[in-house]
Design an enzyme around this catalytic site. Structure first.
Site, short mmCIF file in Angstrom:
data_model
loop_
_atom_site.label_atom_id
_atom_site.label_comp_id
_atom_site.label_asym_id
_atom_site.label_seq_id
_atom_site.Cartn_x
_atom_site.Cartn_y
_atom_site.Cartn_z
N ASP A 92 -65.35 89.62 79.28
CA ASP A 92 -66.39 88.75 79.80
C ASP A 92 -67.74 89.47 79.79
O ASP A 92 -67.81 90.69 79.84
CB ASP A 92 -66.01 88.33 81.24
CG ASP A 92 -66.78 87.09 81.68
OD1 ASP A 92 -67.36 86.39 80.82
OD2 ASP A 92 -66.79 86.83 82.90
N HIS A 148 -71.66 87.84 71.44
CA HIS A 148 -70.30 87.59 70.97
C HIS A 148 -69.96 88.46 69.75
O HIS A 148 -68.83 88.94 69.60
CB HIS A 148 -70.11 86.11 70.63
CG HIS A 148 -70.22 85.22 71.84
ND1 HIS A 148 -69.58 85.51 73.01
CD2 HIS A 148 -70.91 84.07 72.06
CE1 HIS A 148 -69.86 84.57 73.92
NE2 HIS A 148 -70.67 83.70 73.36
N LEU A 156 -49.92 98.95 67.23
CA LEU A 156 -50.32 98.10 68.35
C LEU A 156 -50.13 96.61 68.01
O LEU A 156 -50.39 96.20 66.89
CB LEU A 156 -51.81 98.36 68.63
CG LEU A 156 -52.43 97.59 69.79
CD1 LEU A 156 -52.20 98.35 71.09
CD2 LEU A 156 -53.91 97.39 69.57
#
Ligand code: IPE
Ligand code: IPE
Ligand code: MG
Length: 242
Positions: free
Chosen positions: A21, A38, A132
């Site tokens: 956020d 973003h 991952l």
């Protein structure tokens, strides 16, 4: 898994979930449009993936776009979707080198066709990788996810394929979008907000929570280590007594 950090041994959470956020506020502070935030945020996901992997994290699940984020301006939504497109494409070039698995959770039916194709391709390319597992929550809302799962289960009961007795917690978990991952050990939310915003409500039942004021584009390896140190200070009792 144990890892030495600054000469001390720490338990590394197997699964870290992150609510990334603060991209918009980060950009605004710099006099830039929200979508610039973003873009920087997306770049940071790539960096944190690498850092998390180096530290020994197995699953990283990031909240990139919620079922509620469609309320934003058309321009912002289109901007986010374009960044996502570029981001998914760029994964194709390094997914092999990094042995990364990329998956998406959320309601994919509202995503553009080309984005869905990219998601399928990435999954196909990475399904044998053992590095991952990066899961991107896209058009994801926990209540929506649970509602979809309940609907499927109800249909199966209606068709006589399943009895009501067979509905257990494990069975519900196995019907959620997250069926392939363990529950998060640690949740991180950046940028000061202390709320879940409809993220992984079922899965976070016993996770540790770490909140920081740092905006997502500024969250770096040092911050990640801070969160892991905080996690190591917690006593996970799961309702028992130690
Ligand atoms: C998080 O940053 C990314 C998305 C929700 C897509 P925000 O866009 O929510 O940034 P703030 O919270 O407005 O600063
Ligand atoms: C949560 O952030 C969703 C994502 C990070 C994708 P928001 O910025 O949308 O959450 P609220 O509106 O502050 O609760
Ligand atoms: Mg926000």
């Amino acid at each position: 898994m144990e890892q030495m950090i600054d000469g001390q041994s720490y338990t590394i959470p197997e699964h870290i979930a992150i609510i990334l956020d603060g991209n918009g506020r980060w950009a605004k502070k710099r006099g830039m449009p929200r979508n610039y935030g973003h873009l920087q945020g997306a770049k940071n996901v790539e960096q944190i993936c690498q850092d998390a992997y180096d530290l020994g994290v197995k699953y990283l699940t990031v909240y990139a776009f919620s079922t509620e984020n469609w309320k934003r301006s058309e321009e912002e939504v289109a901007g986010i979707m374009n960044i996502l497109r570029q981001y998914l494409k760029s994964f194709k070039t390094h997914i092999k080198r990094d042995k990364l698995t990329v998956r998406v959770i959320g309601d994919r039916s509202k995503l553009a066709d080309d984005i869905n194709v990219l998601i399928d391709e990435l999954w196909e390319m990475s399904k044998d990788h053992n590095g991952l597992t990066l899961t991107i929550a896209l058009n994801y809302g926990s209540r929506d996810e649970i509602t979809r799962a309940v609907r499927t289960i109800a249909e199966e009961v209606g068709q006589g394929k399943l009895t009501a007795d067979a509905i257990t917690e494990e069975m519900i978990s196995s019907r959620l979008d997250t069926y392939y991952m363990p529950d998060p050990d640690l949740l991180i939310r950046t940028s000061g907000e202390i709320r879940l915003s409809n993220y992984l409500l079922w899965q976070l039942a016993y996770s540790e929570f770490y909140f920081t004021d740092i905006a997502w584009p500024d969250f770096d390896k040092e911050q990640l280590i801070e969160a892991i140190k905080y996690y190591n200070g917690r006593d996970r009792r799961y309702g028992g007594v130690k």
